[in-house]
Design an enzyme around this catalytic site. Structure first.
Site, short mmCIF file in Angstrom:
data_model
loop_
_atom_site.label_atom_id
_atom_site.label_comp_id
_atom_site.label_asym_id
_atom_site.label_seq_id
_atom_site.Cartn_x
_atom_site.Cartn_y
_atom_site.Cartn_z
N GLU A 152 0.84 -1.19 0.00
CA GLU A 152 0.00 0.00 0.00
C GLU A 152 0.88 1.25 0.00
O GLU A 152 1.96 1.25 0.60
CB GLU A 152 -0.91 0.01 1.24
N LYS A 154 2.29 4.65 1.20
CA LYS A 154 2.40 5.28 2.52
C LYS A 154 2.02 6.76 2.36
O LYS A 154 2.80 7.57 1.89
CB LYS A 154 3.80 5.14 3.09
N ASP A 156 1.37 10.55 3.14
CA ASP A 156 2.03 11.54 4.00
C ASP A 156 0.96 12.47 4.57
O ASP A 156 0.71 13.56 4.07
CB ASP A 156 3.06 12.34 3.19
N TYR A 271 -7.53 2.45 6.14
CA TYR A 271 -6.83 1.21 5.82
C TYR A 271 -6.73 0.21 6.96
O TYR A 271 -6.14 -0.86 6.81
CB TYR A 271 -5.41 1.51 5.34
N LYS A 359 10.83 3.18 2.84
CA LYS A 359 10.87 4.63 2.66
C LYS A 359 11.56 5.00 1.36
O LYS A 359 12.63 4.49 1.04
CB LYS A 359 11.59 5.30 3.84
N CYS A 453 32.21 39.70 11.00
CA CYS A 453 30.75 39.55 11.02
C CYS A 453 30.12 40.47 9.97
O CYS A 453 30.39 41.69 9.98
CB CYS A 453 30.21 39.89 12.41
N CYS A 456 28.06 43.43 11.81
CA CYS A 456 28.66 44.53 12.57
C CYS A 456 30.10 44.82 12.19
O CYS A 456 30.67 45.83 12.63
CB CYS A 456 28.58 44.24 14.07
N CYS A 471 30.16 35.55 16.10
CA CYS A 471 30.43 36.93 16.44
C CYS A 471 30.09 37.08 17.93
O CYS A 471 28.99 36.74 18.34
CB CYS A 471 29.58 37.89 15.61
N CYS A 476 26.68 43.90 18.15
CA CYS A 476 26.27 43.33 16.87
C CYS A 476 24.76 43.50 16.70
O CYS A 476 23.98 42.99 17.52
CB CYS A 476 26.63 41.85 16.80
#
Length: 752
Positions: A152, A154, A156, A271, A359, A453, A456, A471, A476
């Protein structure tokens, strides 16, 4: 598509993505969620405990929040590692282990409903080898060639159980934790393909059992076309879209207003049955025929397979045609068809031995990587994000995906300009699989993370042994909001009246750019801030008209100004915690304050001296020195000192106030009777919160830790205590109850 079969109790999580608060989630920007560091030297008991915590956390994100952080494959790797540890060490198996139960959670949003029989999970086969291993086990147990299989799709979606009595619909529940689900009866009634009354023919086939209650099980899903229309409407109305059809179905079914559910165009595939005896059928295929006759919506893609080879063919056909379906699938469920043989095979602690979920691998597409952008998270982590040409994958269009960190980029050898393969991990989370090397342009260069960064401009750091680049600058802007909120929070500087909304207003007005700016604010500046709300009517006495903005006002502003002034006298340990130094929590801040006596002395100390303090260690020492090596941080500290914020260990007055706030004797606190003892709190307390209890213990000189170790002196356990209590028992650490805690706080003496 060839006819396939259907699915009995939906496999593990129909996962989408997650965060129950906790340490496991705080650095998810630094590495893939669910990622584990090397475990070679970790004792099996500790690793098993950590795996149970991770599995519970991610199952909560998936089932309760409909917001997973990791893919099914990552979840399964964690589960399998735990299963392997428990196989090798059976003494480590606990009743609450994820291996011993069905995954899932029951929220408090709906009334609970107990299922007529347990709704099991189904074990996964992640590839054909694992599918063949399961088929071999079945053939070996039953005899080669004696089993016929149903295959069957599967679906989702979201697992549900529908109860009927005398052929009439009674109620509906979500799958929940397998034993108890949420009552969604009113919402299920709005789904057009759910029969409110079973057909006369189907009821008559039940004979004398027609009046018995039966529980029919299946999946609620949202068709792809409905999902596209729902997100188009959300986009037009300026609302965020749903991530995928599974999330949309789960969110739609859990609406408080059934009218909203009715507009979402949901469907079902049924099912399974809690107990097939009342319908007098002997196999899964025969039962599916009864479901169709009764009026249920049953997936037509079902097949009877007489051999493992036919099972392979069905799985291959389903994978090839998955894109042409109007609903999402993520695999094939294979079952032994005969109910008699199912009964012979039986169940494990969490799943039937007579079924497996094969799967599918994630759907993959090719696109071109145009840019790698850097995002700076609230904790300062720099995260590279791939920006690529939009491409449709697993039902939605994606144009970006996190690359997690520089180690991941180097491992995959991804370069700007590459043709890359992308998919959705677990059909949910966009992920870059890697480059198509044959199509790489000449001159494509390996990516280099910035040394400053982007938010800053300050230098970034990478702690030894860590994948994250951070950072650590106090000014900042990318971290500003969270740093400011942390500073004023109750456990830190405890500035009552300053919350997220006011912080936003202060930042937007340009009044606060770092924590030191709090102490330059005037009452007048705060009072003049616009709250973002307006007066609904004219009030002549107050001189306001309908539509005028509502300001913070003098009364509230004066209170906040007083609170800020009062916070200047908080003890040094709180100041160190409030600064947001990585790994420095409240108890560590108090240890540092007690040892060095001032921030100035701490700044001058070397890493070895810091790491040598009992309870500190090299990781905290490294992050502390890193923080104080940033010139901008030292400038903020200088301004805090000038504003009068305490940078030295407190006087007797401060200690006295801390003792009074903690509810312990000031005289007893000055004696510090619990110095040298380490406590761990677990479970709930009746007379005070755990934070209040911790503060009281610290006021008497104790250290309060977050986890149990050999250094722990005592564990205080209340109702609901979990793994910490178990670990205390394994280490032989004394466990005390709340009554003993109150006696300790009153006398400063421990009798255990």
């Amino acid at each position: 598509m060839a006819k396939l079969v259907n699915q009995a109790a939906s496999c593990k999580p129909d996962r989408s993505d997650g965060r129950m608060p906790g340490e496991a989630s705080k650095d998810s920007t630094a590495q893939p969620a669910g990622h584990m560091t090397s475990t070679a030297a970790v004792p099996p008991a500790e690793r098993a405990e950590e795996l149970r915590r991770l599995l519970d956390y991610h199952a909560y994100r998936y089932y309760a929040l409909d917001a997973p952080e990791i893919s099914d494959a990552q979840f399964d790797r964690l589960l399998r590692e735990l299963q392997q540890i428990e196989v090798e060490h059976p003494d480590l198996i606990t009743p609450d282990s994820y291996t011993q139960r069905v995954g899932g959670f029951v929220s408090g949003q709906f009334a609970p409903i107990t299922h007529m029989a347990r709704m099991y999970s189904i074990d996964d086969a992640m590839d054909l080898d694992e599918l063949d291993a399961w088929l071999d086990r079945v053939e070996s147990a039953l005899g080669a060639g004696s089993a016929v299989y149903t295959c069957e799709l599967k679906i989702d979606g979201l697992g549900v159980a529908l109860t009927y009595r005398s052929g009439k619909f009674v109620r509906a529940a979500t799958r929940g934790d397998g034993y108890v689900g949420e009552d969604v009866s009113r919402n299920i009634r709005t789904i057009a393909d759910v029969p409110m009354r079973l057909s006369t023919e189907a009821v008559e086939r039940m004979g004398d059992d027609a009046s018995e209650a039966i529980e029919v099980r299946g999946e609620v899903y949202m068709p792809k076309g409905s999902f596209a229309r729902l997100n188009a409407t959300a986009d037009a109305e300026g609302r965020p879209p749903f991530a995928n059809p599974r999330n949309a179905a789960a969110g739609s079914l859990r609406q408080k207003d059934p009218a909203v559910t009715a507009r979402r165009d949901l469907s079902t595939f049924m099912y399974a049955l809690a107990d097939t005896a009342p319908v007098h059928v002997t196999s899964q295929l025969e039962f599916l025929d009864w479901l169709r006759e009764a009026g249920f919506h049953v997936n037509p893609n079902v097949a009877r397979c007489a051999s493992p080879a036919q099972v392979h063919d069905f799985c291959a056909d389903a994978l090839a045609h998955r894109g042409g379906l109007d609903y999402d699938i993520d695999g094939v469920v294979v079952k032994v068809d005969s109910f008699e043989l199912q009964e012979r095979l039986g169940f494990t602690a969490r799943a039937p031995r007579w079924a497996i979920a094969f799967k599918f691998p994630p759907e993959e597409r090719r696109t071109v990587l145009r840019e790698i952008r850097i995002q700076v998270g609230r904790t300062g982590v720099l995260t590279p994000v791939a920006q690529f040409d939009p491409v449709s994958v697993a039902g939605s269009t994606i144009a970006r995906a996190t690359l997690h960190n520089i180690d991941e980029i180097e491992r995959k050898d991804v370069r700007v300009g590459d043709t890359i393969i992308v998919h959705k991990a677990g059909d949910v989370i966009p992920e870059v699989v890697g480059p198509v090397l044959d199509l790489r342009a000449d001159g494509a260069r390996p990516y280099q993370m910035p040394d400053r960064c982007p938010a800053c401009g300050n230098p970034v750091v990478r702690e030894p042994g860590q994948v994250a680049i951070r950072c650590v600058s106090l000014d900042c802007p990318a971290q500003l909001h969270e740093r400011l909120l942390h500073w004023v929070s109750r456990g830190c500087m405890d500035v009552d009246g300053v919350g997220a909304e006011l912080v936003d207003k202060l930042v937007d007005a340009g009044l606060v750019r770092d924590v030191a700016d709090f102490y330059t604010l005037t009452s007048e500046q705060i009072a003049a801030l616009d709250t973002g709300r307006v007066y609904q009517k004219t009030v002549a006495k107050k001189g306001v008209r309908a539509g005028d903005p509502i300001l913070v006002g003098k009364t509230v502003a004066d209170k906040i100004a007083d609170e800020l002034d009062r916070s200047k006298s908080r003890p040094l340990g709180r100041v160190l915690f409030a600064l947001g130094i990585r790994h420095v929590g409240k108890s560590v801040g108090e240890l540092l304050a007690r040892h060095f006596g001032s921030i100035e002395a701490l700044i001058e100390a070397n890493e070895e001296e810091i790491a040598g303090i009992d309870g500190i260690g090299p990781k905290i020492a490294s992050s502390t020195k890193m923080f104080f090596s940033v010139p901008e941080n030292l400038q903020v500290l200088s301004r805090l000192r000038e504003a009068g914020v305490g940078t030295q260990e407190g006087s007797g007055e401060v200690e006295a106030r801390e003792a009074e706030e903690s509810g312990v004797s000031v005289e007893l606190a000055r004696q510090r009777p619990l110095e040298g003892l380490t406590f761990v709190l677990t479970g709930s307390l009746e007379h005070r919160t755990r934070d209040q209890a911790a503060a009281a213990l610290v006021a008497l000189g104790a250290r309060v830790a977050g986890s149990v170790s050999k250094r722990t002196s005592f564990v205080i356990a209340g109702p609901g205590a979990g793994s910490k209590l178990t670990k205390a028992a394994s280490l032989g650490i004394a466990v005390l109850d709340e009554r003993e805690l109150e006696r300790i706080l009153a006398t400063g003496r421990v009798s255990a």
